[in-house]
Design an enzyme around this catalytic site. Structure first.
Site, PDB file in Angstrom:
ATOM      1  N   TYR A 128       0.850  -1.200   0.000  1.00 38.64           N
ATOM      2  CA  TYR A 128       0.000   0.000   0.000  1.00 38.64           C
ATOM      3  C   TYR A 128       0.877   1.238   0.000  1.00 38.64           C
ATOM      4  O   TYR A 128       1.900   1.273   0.682  1.00 38.64           O
ATOM      5  CB  TYR A 128      -0.906   0.026   1.235  1.00 38.64           C
ATOM      6  CG  TYR A 128      -2.337  -0.270   0.888  1.00 38.64           C
ATOM      7  CD1 TYR A 128      -3.027   0.579   0.031  1.00 38.64           C
ATOM      8  CD2 TYR A 128      -2.988  -1.391   1.389  1.00 38.64           C
ATOM      9  CE1 TYR A 128      -4.337   0.317  -0.325  1.00 38.64           C
ATOM     10  CE2 TYR A 128      -4.295  -1.663   1.029  1.00 38.64           C
ATOM     11  CZ  TYR A 128      -4.967  -0.803   0.167  1.00 38.64           C
ATOM     12  OH  TYR A 128      -6.254  -1.063  -0.186  1.00 38.64           O
TER      13      TYR A 128
ATOM     14  N   GLU B 115      -0.609   4.849  -0.255  1.00 41.03           N
ATOM     15  CA  GLU B 115      -1.449   6.046  -0.426  1.00 41.03           C
ATOM     16  C   GLU B 115      -0.628   7.304  -0.214  1.00 41.03           C
ATOM     17  O   GLU B 115       0.180   7.385   0.724  1.00 41.03           O
ATOM     18  CB  GLU B 115      -2.633   6.006   0.531  1.00 41.03           C
ATOM     19  CG  GLU B 115      -3.694   5.043   0.050  1.00 41.03           C
ATOM     20  CD  GLU B 115      -4.769   4.786   1.079  1.00 41.03           C
ATOM     21  OE1 GLU B 115      -4.724   5.366   2.167  1.00 41.03           O
ATOM     22  OE2 GLU B 115      -5.658   3.971   0.778  1.00 41.03           O
TER      23      GLU B 115
ATOM     24  N   ASP C 230      -5.769  14.450 -25.048  1.00 42.03           N
ATOM     25  CA  ASP C 230      -5.785  13.016 -24.735  1.00 42.03           C
ATOM     26  C   ASP C 230      -5.055  12.308 -25.883  1.00 42.03           C
ATOM     27  O   ASP C 230      -5.613  12.121 -26.966  1.00 42.03           O
ATOM     28  CB  ASP C 230      -7.242  12.542 -24.607  1.00 42.03           C
ATOM     29  CG  ASP C 230      -7.337  11.052 -24.305  1.00 42.03           C
ATOM     30  OD1 ASP C 230      -6.339  10.335 -24.499  1.00 42.03           O
ATOM     31  OD2 ASP C 230      -8.432  10.605 -23.898  1.00 42.03           O
TER      32      ASP C 230
ATOM     33  N   THR D 243      -2.950   6.853 -21.965  1.00 38.95           N
ATOM     34  CA  THR D 243      -2.925   5.519 -21.371  1.00 38.95           C
ATOM     35  C   THR D 243      -1.567   4.901 -21.715  1.00 38.95           C
ATOM     36  O   THR D 243      -0.849   5.399 -22.584  1.00 38.95           O
ATOM     37  CB  THR D 243      -4.066   4.643 -21.918  1.00 38.95           C
ATOM     38  OG1 THR D 243      -4.078   4.731 -23.343  1.00 38.95           O
ATOM     39  CG2 THR D 243      -5.401   5.090 -21.372  1.00 38.95           C
TER      40      THR D 243
ATOM     41  N   LYS E 275      -1.367   1.053 -24.924  1.00 36.64           N
ATOM     42  CA  LYS E 275      -1.634   0.977 -26.370  1.00 36.64           C
ATOM     43  C   LYS E 275      -0.287   0.968 -27.097  1.00 36.64           C
ATOM     44  O   LYS E 275       0.488   0.040 -26.931  1.00 36.64           O
ATOM     45  CB  LYS E 275      -2.528   2.151 -26.777  1.00 36.64           C
ATOM     46  CG  LYS E 275      -3.901   2.124 -26.085  1.00 36.64           C
ATOM     47  CD  LYS E 275      -4.805   3.229 -26.579  1.00 36.64           C
ATOM     48  CE  LYS E 275      -6.215   3.102 -26.035  1.00 36.64           C
ATOM     49  NZ  LYS E 275      -6.364   3.586 -24.633  1.00 36.64           N
TER      50      LYS E 275
ATOM     51  N   ARG F 190      -1.911  -1.770 -18.224  1.00 36.46           N
ATOM     52  CA  ARG F 190      -3.069  -0.864 -18.183  1.00 36.46           C
ATOM     53  C   ARG F 190      -2.824   0.199 -17.117  1.00 36.46           C
ATOM     54  O   ARG F 190      -2.488  -0.117 -15.985  1.00 36.46           O
ATOM     55  CB  ARG F 190      -4.337  -1.660 -17.882  1.00 36.46           C
ATOM     56  CG  ARG F 190      -4.842  -2.241 -19.145  1.00 36.46           C
ATOM     57  CD  ARG F 190      -5.777  -3.348 -19.083  1.00 36.46           C
ATOM     58  NE  ARG F 190      -5.716  -3.927 -20.403  1.00 36.46           N
ATOM     59  CZ  ARG F 190      -6.415  -3.486 -21.449  1.00 36.46           C
ATOM     60  NH1 ARG F 190      -7.274  -2.493 -21.321  1.00 36.46           N
ATOM     61  NH2 ARG F 190      -6.271  -4.042 -22.638  1.00 36.46           N
TER      62      ARG F 190
HETATM   63  N1  DSN Z   1     -11.248   1.492 -25.717  1.00 38.29           N
HETATM   64  C1  DSN Z   1     -10.073   2.153 -26.232  1.00 38.29           C
HETATM   65  C2  DSN Z   1      -9.970   2.020 -27.702  1.00 38.29           C
HETATM   66  O1  DSN Z   1     -10.206   0.931 -28.166  1.00 38.29           O
HETATM   67  O2  DSN Z   1      -9.632   2.963 -28.387  1.00 38.29           O
HETATM   68  C3  DSN Z   1      -9.983   3.552 -25.816  1.00 38.29           C
HETATM   69  O3  DSN Z   1     -10.064   3.618 -24.444  1.00 38.29           O
END
Ligand code: DSN
Length: 378
Positions: A42, A44, A189, A215, A218, A224
């Site tokens: 943990y 925090e 974003d 994110t 990708k 994630r």
């Molecule tokens: N769900 C993702 C995508 O496939 O682009 C974006 O969060």
């Protein structure tokens, strides 16, 4: 039982051609960090200001991940590495600068935007007044004049740029300029194209945008999670919105795995990977167009493109199912001004991040295009 299912999924992943634009394959090192003892801890709070003991190593680790993120994007923006996902990261930005009922602008979902950019079914659409901007109906390209007109009319507090299914370059500088002219902040974003930005293959929002969010799972090939960057004067309110505003203890194993993917992205080979991703998307899209398929915006500048299925007389669901039967995995996707429902839209989205990680060759891409075309028409 669960172990069997995990193995089955690994087998499935190894047997298909993955064209889902938002998916990728992580390295053994990223997986090892995710499965490490860091999951037991943990933490925090933030480095140097925590609520638990035993955190010397964790503090050093989180600080190092922050440094790596700044280095990869060549920025001195403040970085928060704790958001559990992109949805939470976007929400943290909203809660840091918006009050209930405030107006913000984001790209319409069917035109390539993301659910969390204010779609009415999400908390971002329920708590705030989202004004959607659209792509041009004829060209399907972002229309900066129209964004400016809407911003001038509605005086939003925040404008979000970035997309989940937009295949052309985004002029982040222009959107910052529009936002600042009307007294709004700009959140870029960059989840889909962060690797391209880090390697200089797409213009960067850093320096102009007030917040940048990506994110990490990708094109960055990490676990994630998400990185939120902001101008330093916004740092305190952003950090408070993440913890304790929205989250409890950060997932330190995921943060370590983000650090590993950032180290990997800082290696020279990552730039070549990103170049190959774009080259493969351009080649695959061109081959498909040569075979007579219709693509939204007639091609791509990045890692993805959309096939408009209307001329073939089939829906996105049918196309997705047909391709899955021949082990090609895509997702059904709305196309701009789609009149079909989101559950069965008129397009499919294709991306090349995962097949490029698997080192697909140009010959294989030509064969893949033929197989997609034959399957969709068959
Ligand atoms: N769900 C993702 C995508 O496939 O682009 C974006 O969060």
């Amino acid at each position: 039982m669960i172990r069997d299912l995990i193995l089955q999924e690994s087998k499935r992943q190894s047997e298909v051609i993955n064209l889902i634009a938002s998916e990728n394959f992580v390295s053994k090192e990223v997986k090892s960090a995710l499965g490490s003892d860091l999951t037991n801890k943990y933490a925090e709070g933030y480095p140097g200001a925590r609520y638990y003991g035993g955190l010397n190593v964790i503090d050093a680790l989180e600080t190092e991940v922050i440094n790596l993120a700044e280095k990869l994007f060549s920025t001195d923006y403040h970085v928060n590495v704790q958001a559990y996902s992109g949805s939470i990261a976007n929400l943290a930005v909203y809660f840091s600068v918006l009050k209930h009922g405030d107006t913000f602008m984001g790209l319409e979902l069917s035109d390539g935007g993301h659910l969390t950019h204010g779609h009415p079914v999400t908390v971002s659409g329920k708590l705030f007044n989202r004004i959607a901007y659209r792509v041009d109906e004829k060209t399907n390209l972002l229309n900066y004049e129209e964004i400016k007109r809407l911003a001038t009319e509605h005086r939003p507090k925040l404008i979000i740029s970035g997309a989940s299914s937009y295949s052309r370059k985004i002029d982040f500088e222009k959107i910052s300029e529009i936002a600042h002219e009307v007294g709004a902040l700009h959140l870029a974003d960059i989840s889909h194209i962060s690797g391209l930005i880090a390697t200089g293959l797409h213009p960067s929002p850093f320096g102009n945008a007030d917040f940048v969010m990506t994110t990490t799972h990708k094109i960055l090939r990490g676990p994630r999670g998400a990185l939120i960057f902001c101008k330093n004067e916004l740092a305190k309110q952003l950090d408070k919105a993440v913890f304790p505003g929205l989250q409890g203890g950060p997932h330190m194993n995921a943060i370590a795995a983000i650090g590993v993917c950032l180290e990997e992205a800082l290696e020279p080979s990552y730039e070549q990977y990103c170049r190959n991703v774009i080259e493969n998307a351009k080649l695959l899209s061109q081959e498909l167009m040569n075979l007579g398929l219709k693509l939204v915006t007639d091609g791509t500048d990045n890692h993805l493109f959309l096939i408009d299925l209307r001329p073939l007389g089939i829906t996105g669901q049918v196309a997705q199912d047909k391709l899955e039967r021949v082990k090609i995995i895509v997702n059904k996707n709305a196309i701009p001004y789609d009149t079909s429902p989101p559950q069965n839209p008129s397009g499919i989205r294709i991306g090349t991040c995962a097949i490029t990680t698997k080192n697909i060759s140009q010959n294989e891409i030509a064969n893949l295009a033929k197989k997609i075309n034959d399957t969709l028409r068959g």
